[in-house]
Design a protein around this motif. Sequence first.
Motif, PDB file in Angstrom:
ATOM      1  N   ALA A 186      -8.820  -4.221   0.880  1.00 39.48           N
ATOM      2  CA  ALA A 186      -7.475  -3.900   1.350  1.00 39.48           C
ATOM      3  C   ALA A 186      -6.634  -3.314   0.220  1.00 39.48           C
ATOM      4  N   SER A 187      -6.766  -3.855  -0.990  1.00 43.74           N
ATOM      5  CA  SER A 187      -6.027  -3.333  -2.142  1.00 43.74           C
ATOM      6  C   SER A 187      -6.431  -1.893  -2.428  1.00 43.74           C
ATOM      7  N   THR A 222      -7.585   0.249  -0.319  1.00 40.91           N
ATOM      8  CA  THR A 222      -7.106   1.109   0.762  1.00 40.91           C
ATOM      9  C   THR A 222      -5.663   1.543   0.531  1.00 40.91           C
ATOM     10  N   VAL A 223      -4.817   0.619   0.086  1.00 45.39           N
ATOM     11  CA  VAL A 223      -3.394   0.937  -0.099  1.00 45.39           C
ATOM     12  C   VAL A 223      -3.098   1.428  -1.510  1.00 45.39           C
ATOM     13  N   GLY A 224      -4.077   1.363  -2.406  1.00 41.26           N
ATOM     14  CA  GLY A 224      -3.868   1.847  -3.766  1.00 41.26           C
ATOM     15  C   GLY A 224      -3.003   0.948  -4.614  1.00 41.26           C
ATOM     16  N   ARG A 225      -3.005  -0.344  -4.307  1.00 41.27           N
ATOM     17  CA  ARG A 225      -2.179  -1.295  -5.048  1.00 41.27           C
ATOM     18  C   ARG A 225      -2.768  -2.692  -4.864  1.00 41.27           C
ATOM     19  N   THR A 226      -2.680  -3.498  -5.896  1.00 45.86           N
ATOM     20  CA  THR A 226      -3.240  -4.841  -5.818  1.00 45.86           C
ATOM     21  C   THR A 226      -2.454  -5.708  -4.847  1.00 45.86           C
ATOM     22  N   ILE A 227      -3.160  -6.329  -3.919  1.00 47.17           N
ATOM     23  CA  ILE A 227      -2.582  -7.288  -2.987  1.00 47.17           C
ATOM     24  C   ILE A 227      -3.059  -8.671  -3.403  1.00 47.17           C
ATOM     25  N   ILE A 287      -6.983 -12.327  10.850  1.00 46.05           N
ATOM     26  CA  ILE A 287      -6.281 -11.742   9.714  1.00 46.05           C
ATOM     27  C   ILE A 287      -6.548 -10.251   9.755  1.00 46.05           C
ATOM     28  N   GLY A 288      -5.537  -9.422  10.032  1.00 45.51           N
ATOM     29  CA  GLY A 288      -5.753  -7.988  10.163  1.00 45.51           C
ATOM     30  C   GLY A 288      -5.782  -7.294   8.823  1.00 45.51           C
ATOM     31  N   LEU A 289      -6.957  -6.893   8.357  1.00 47.54           N
ATOM     32  CA  LEU A 289      -7.059  -6.262   7.046  1.00 47.54           C
ATOM     33  C   LEU A 289      -7.696  -4.888   7.087  1.00 47.54           C
TER      34      LEU A 289
END
Length: 275
Positions: free
Chosen positions: A115-116, A118-123, A209-211
């Motif tokens: 997920a991180s 995909t969005v280009g940022r650490t979650i 959990i939608g990821l």
Amino acid sequence: MQSCRTALLLLCLTTAGLAARAETAAPCRYEKGLVWVDVCVNDSREPLTFLLDSGAEESVIDQRAAKKLGLRFASREVVQAVGGKTTAFRIENAALQFAGVTIRKPLLAMNLRSASKTVGRTIDGLLGADFFANRIVQIDYRAGQVCLLKKSPSSATSLPIVTNYDALCVAVDVDGNRLNKVRLDTGCDQALRWAMRADSKTTANRRTIGLSSGKTRERRCALQMGGLALGEFKTSVHSRPVFPGEDGLLGNEALAKHVVTIDMVNRRLHLSPSR
């Protein structure tokens, strides 16, 4: 970096006009179509970067972040994500602090690296539906604030929230067709992901959990809620339900033009004009 308590104090001191209707307030950042918040875990001095994700049935911490904090993994569980099943671990000794609220309950630890990426940022984690439970939470995307209110706004479009297990769902009209159970998902950067035909079967005892996302086709649709026209958006159409027993996901692209109040005390969703 300032501690979570100090940051919250400074915010409260600069939002005196808000105090009359809000119990507490905390900053958020609406970026990349998602709502980012700083969350402390077990009174940590340095906050972690979480997504405010009403579509996740419970809060989640990334496995790597949990290990850095010394949290111990307990039982293994299977959870349902958007793209299929995945493995998580239960953590018993964690407490999340955000906006003056502490969530003390067994926490899920999941691998959020995909997920991180995909969005280009650490979650570091997801602040899920358990944060909204029994509270009135207002998200002001434009002002960059999450407020816990004493009561819901009176001058707003209002419609009921129903639950599918612990998921928060509302009714949405798509090109004049009613979808009765769409998950209210502030962890989704799209306007709507929906199934042309809903599956009535439910999956018991499995957290959702939608990821991740699978392959879909797109269709431009006009969305309406409670008599309020949200606008026309490009939507993702699935051949089967994203989650069993539900018609789809309603995300931030459709919600962010409004001040959104999720009132789980009275089980109502309120949409007000963005200031």
